[in-house]
Design an enzyme around this catalytic site. Structure first.
Site, PDB file in Angstrom:
ATOM      1  N   LYS A  53      48.401   7.495   2.884  1.00 43.08           N
ATOM      2  CA  LYS A  53      47.372   8.504   3.138  1.00 43.08           C
ATOM      3  C   LYS A  53      46.329   7.927   4.084  1.00 43.08           C
ATOM      4  O   LYS A  53      45.744   6.865   3.801  1.00 43.08           O
ATOM      5  CB  LYS A  53      46.713   8.908   1.825  1.00 43.08           C
ATOM      6  CG  LYS A  53      47.597   9.787   0.976  1.00 43.08           C
ATOM      7  CD  LYS A  53      47.781  11.151   1.608  1.00 43.08           C
ATOM      8  CE  LYS A  53      48.600  12.058   0.721  1.00 43.08           C
ATOM      9  NZ  LYS A  53      48.852  13.358   1.318  1.00 43.08           N
ATOM     10  N   ASP A  95      50.253  10.273   6.341  1.00 45.73           N
ATOM     11  CA  ASP A  95      49.836  11.666   6.159  1.00 45.73           C
ATOM     12  C   ASP A  95      48.321  11.720   6.285  1.00 45.73           C
ATOM     13  O   ASP A  95      47.601  11.182   5.435  1.00 45.73           O
ATOM     14  CB  ASP A  95      50.269  12.159   4.769  1.00 45.73           C
ATOM     15  CG  ASP A  95      49.965  13.640   4.547  1.00 45.73           C
ATOM     16  OD1 ASP A  95      49.397  14.276   5.470  1.00 45.73           O
ATOM     17  OD2 ASP A  95      50.294  14.161   3.462  1.00 45.73           O
ATOM     18  N   GLU A 146      52.354  12.824   9.494  1.00 45.29           N
ATOM     19  CA  GLU A 146      52.273  14.114   8.795  1.00 45.29           C
ATOM     20  C   GLU A 146      50.902  14.743   9.016  1.00 45.29           C
ATOM     21  O   GLU A 146      49.874  14.098   8.832  1.00 45.29           O
ATOM     22  CB  GLU A 146      52.546  13.890   7.304  1.00 45.29           C
ATOM     23  CG  GLU A 146      52.567  15.182   6.490  1.00 45.29           C
ATOM     24  CD  GLU A 146      53.076  14.955   5.064  1.00 45.29           C
ATOM     25  OE1 GLU A 146      53.754  13.941   4.809  1.00 45.29           O
ATOM     26  OE2 GLU A 146      52.783  15.804   4.203  1.00 45.29           O
ATOM     27  N   ASP A 176      53.066  20.000   7.383  1.00 41.09           N
ATOM     28  CA  ASP A 176      52.925  20.241   5.939  1.00 41.09           C
ATOM     29  C   ASP A 176      51.988  21.432   5.710  1.00 41.09           C
ATOM     30  O   ASP A 176      52.455  22.566   5.566  1.00 41.09           O
ATOM     31  CB  ASP A 176      52.437  18.960   5.231  1.00 41.09           C
ATOM     32  CG  ASP A 176      52.200  19.185   3.740  1.00 41.09           C
ATOM     33  OD1 ASP A 176      52.539  20.269   3.247  1.00 41.09           O
ATOM     34  OD2 ASP A 176      51.665  18.290   3.055  1.00 41.09           O
ATOM     35  N   LYS A 231      58.298  22.125   0.565  1.00 38.74           N
ATOM     36  CA  LYS A 231      57.702  22.003  -0.771  1.00 38.74           C
ATOM     37  C   LYS A 231      58.113  23.248  -1.556  1.00 38.74           C
ATOM     38  O   LYS A 231      57.619  24.354  -1.269  1.00 38.74           O
ATOM     39  CB  LYS A 231      56.182  21.878  -0.677  1.00 38.74           C
ATOM     40  CG  LYS A 231      55.727  20.579   0.010  1.00 38.74           C
ATOM     41  CD  LYS A 231      54.237  20.338  -0.110  1.00 38.74           C
ATOM     42  CE  LYS A 231      53.865  18.977   0.478  1.00 38.74           C
ATOM     43  NZ  LYS A 231      52.417  18.696   0.412  1.00 38.74           N
ATOM     44  N   GLN A 233      53.974  18.758  -3.894  1.00 38.88           N
ATOM     45  CA  GLN A 233      52.684  19.434  -3.996  1.00 38.88           C
ATOM     46  C   GLN A 233      51.880  18.766  -5.104  1.00 38.88           C
ATOM     47  O   GLN A 233      51.198  19.417  -5.854  1.00 38.88           O
ATOM     48  CB  GLN A 233      52.887  20.931  -4.231  1.00 38.88           C
ATOM     49  CG  GLN A 233      51.699  21.774  -3.815  1.00 38.88           C
ATOM     50  CD  GLN A 233      51.208  21.419  -2.435  1.00 38.88           C
ATOM     51  OE1 GLN A 233      51.868  21.689  -1.452  1.00 38.88           O
ATOM     52  NE2 GLN A 233      50.046  20.787  -2.349  1.00 38.88           N
TER      53      GLN A 233
HETATM   54  C1  MUC Z   1      50.905  15.440   0.267  1.00 35.19           C
HETATM   55  O1  MUC Z   1      51.010  14.240   0.281  1.00 35.19           O
HETATM   56  O2  MUC Z   1      51.348  16.097   1.180  1.00 35.19           O
HETATM   57  C2  MUC Z   1      47.951  16.784  -0.473  1.00 35.19           C
HETATM   58  C3  MUC Z   1      47.534  18.010  -0.014  1.00 35.19           C
HETATM   59  C4  MUC Z   1      48.628  18.889  -0.072  1.00 35.19           C
HETATM   60  O3  MUC Z   1      48.703  20.064   0.256  1.00 35.19           O
HETATM   61  O4  MUC Z   1      49.696  18.235  -0.585  1.00 35.19           O
HETATM   62  C5  MUC Z   1      49.294  16.941  -0.890  1.00 35.19           C
HETATM   63  C6  MUC Z   1      50.343  15.962  -1.032  1.00 35.19           C
HETATM   64 MG    MG Z   2      51.034  16.274   3.232  1.00 29.72          MG
END
Ligand code: MUC
Ligand code: MG
Length: 367
Positions: free
Chosen positions: A162, A190, A216, A241, A265, A293
């Protein structure tokens, strides 16, 4: 067989530590268990996670959407008539995870009624998937420590990092992880829309240097010029995403060339719409990754069933271990990642067996 009722049971399970990412975070898993009842006694189940920062839903809005709109549209229908209920639910905008969970719970009914696991009904490509572990925002040193510990304990070979809060921290995190984990581990990042186009373009050389395989959602989902600049500058494929929450958005992102890979997802597009997304991506030559999710074990079983069903969705490691962030869960048999893999349970339907005592403990709609 006919659908007789749909139940929506909100429950909260505390997390071991708060989950933090670029623009938001959560302290506890606030989910809703959906149960689709039928006249011959089969009950299908699925989980809707309330994720207001992505879909604008809350537990209350999910329960309301089920009770006021989706249940009345479905009661009396044969669960096999998926096109009819898809059509009947389509007038309502948004409410992604409420709709997705109803769809998956109906698939669970169908699987149980036929005595077949959903991953076989959908395609049956494989019985297990590689699991990617998500390293949520913390200090770069903390991320390295977590990655090393989990690789040792669970055998993970793929990590999603992240980023998107602060470029300097992001750079230290990916460099530190590459140095500690070596060349054989897959790293992708991401940003959860947290970078500006300038930030993203600034970090690209470092991302290339450390061998990041996917970027991402680098920039805000609906800033087309920023997305165009980043896509044009990046040799690393962009994984959509938050920008691809339904079929039409997937089409738009791909045609605009803003995303070269798509996160599927099932929590937001169920099995029925996710199948269409797979077809669209395959036809256009766009790869996919099974996203999370921030699913509990119930949601993870659904993601696994769908991901294992198709070759194209099982090629990449799936995000199938968020449940490890929860202090407890609802299944009678907890899921365990072994050698970096999660196996499909092989039971009829999605394979969800709920521990009723745990559900009674965590549900928040009773005194
Ligand atoms: C992710 O890692 O993609 C964080 C926000 C979302 O919409 O999903 C997450 C998880
Ligand atoms: Mg994401």
């Amino acid at each position: 067989m006919k659908i007789t009722a749909i139940e929506a049971i909100p429950f909260n399970i505390p997390l071991t530590t708060p989950t933090v990412f670029a623009h938001a975070g959560i302290d506890s898993a606030e989910h809703v268990l959906i149960r689709v009842h039928t006249d011959d006694g089969v009950v299908g189940q699925a989980e809707a996670p309330a994720r207001p920062f992505t879909y604008g839903e809350s537990q209350e809005s999910i329960v309301k959407a089920i009770n006021a709109w989706f249940a009345p549209a479905m009661v009396g229908l044969d669960p096999l008539r998926r096109e009819v209920y898809r059509d009947r639910m389509s007038w309502l905008v948004h409410n992604h995870t409420a709709r997705g969970a109803v769809d998956m719970a109906v698939w669970d009914v169908i699987g149980q009624a036929l005595g077949q696991p959903c991953h076989l009904l959908l395609g049956g490509y494989t019985e297990s998937m590689a699991v990617a572990h998500i390293l949520f925002a913390r200090s770069p040193e903390g991320m390295v420590e977590e990655a090393l510990e989990l690789r040792e304990r669970c055998g993970f070979n793929t990590f999603k990092v992240k980023v998107g809060k602060d470029v300097g921290t992001d750079i230290r995190a990916v460099r530190g992880l590459r140095a500690a984990l070596g060349a054989d581990v897959e790293l992708y990042v991401d940003a959860n829309k947290g970078w500006s186009a300038d930030d993203a373009i600034r970090v690209l050389p470092v991302m290339r240097e450390v061998g990041v395989t996917m970027l991402e959602e680098p920039t805000p989902a609906f800033e087309p010029l920023a997305r165009r600049r980043v896509a044009a500058a990046s040799e690393i494929p962009i994984l959509g995403d938050e920008s691809v929450t339904r079929l039409g958005e997937v089409a738009r992102e791909i045609l605009d060339n803003h995303s070269q890979l798509i996160s599927i997802k099932v929590a937001r597009t169920g099995f029925t719409e996710s199948e269409r997304i797979v077809g669209l991506c395959e036809g256009l030559g766009v790869g996919m990754a099974m996203g999370s999710q921030m699913d509990g074990m119930v949601g993870t079983l659904a993601t696994l069933a769908f991901g294992a069903a198709f070759r194209s969705t099982s090629l990449r490691a799936g995000e199938l271990d968020y449940f490890m962030q929860l202090t407890d869960d609802l299944l009678t048999e907890p899921l365990v990642v072994t050698d970096g893999q999660l196996r499909v349970p092989g039971k009829p339907g999605i394979g969800i067996e709920i521990d009723e005592a745990k559900l009674a403990h965590y549900r928040i709609d009773t005194d």
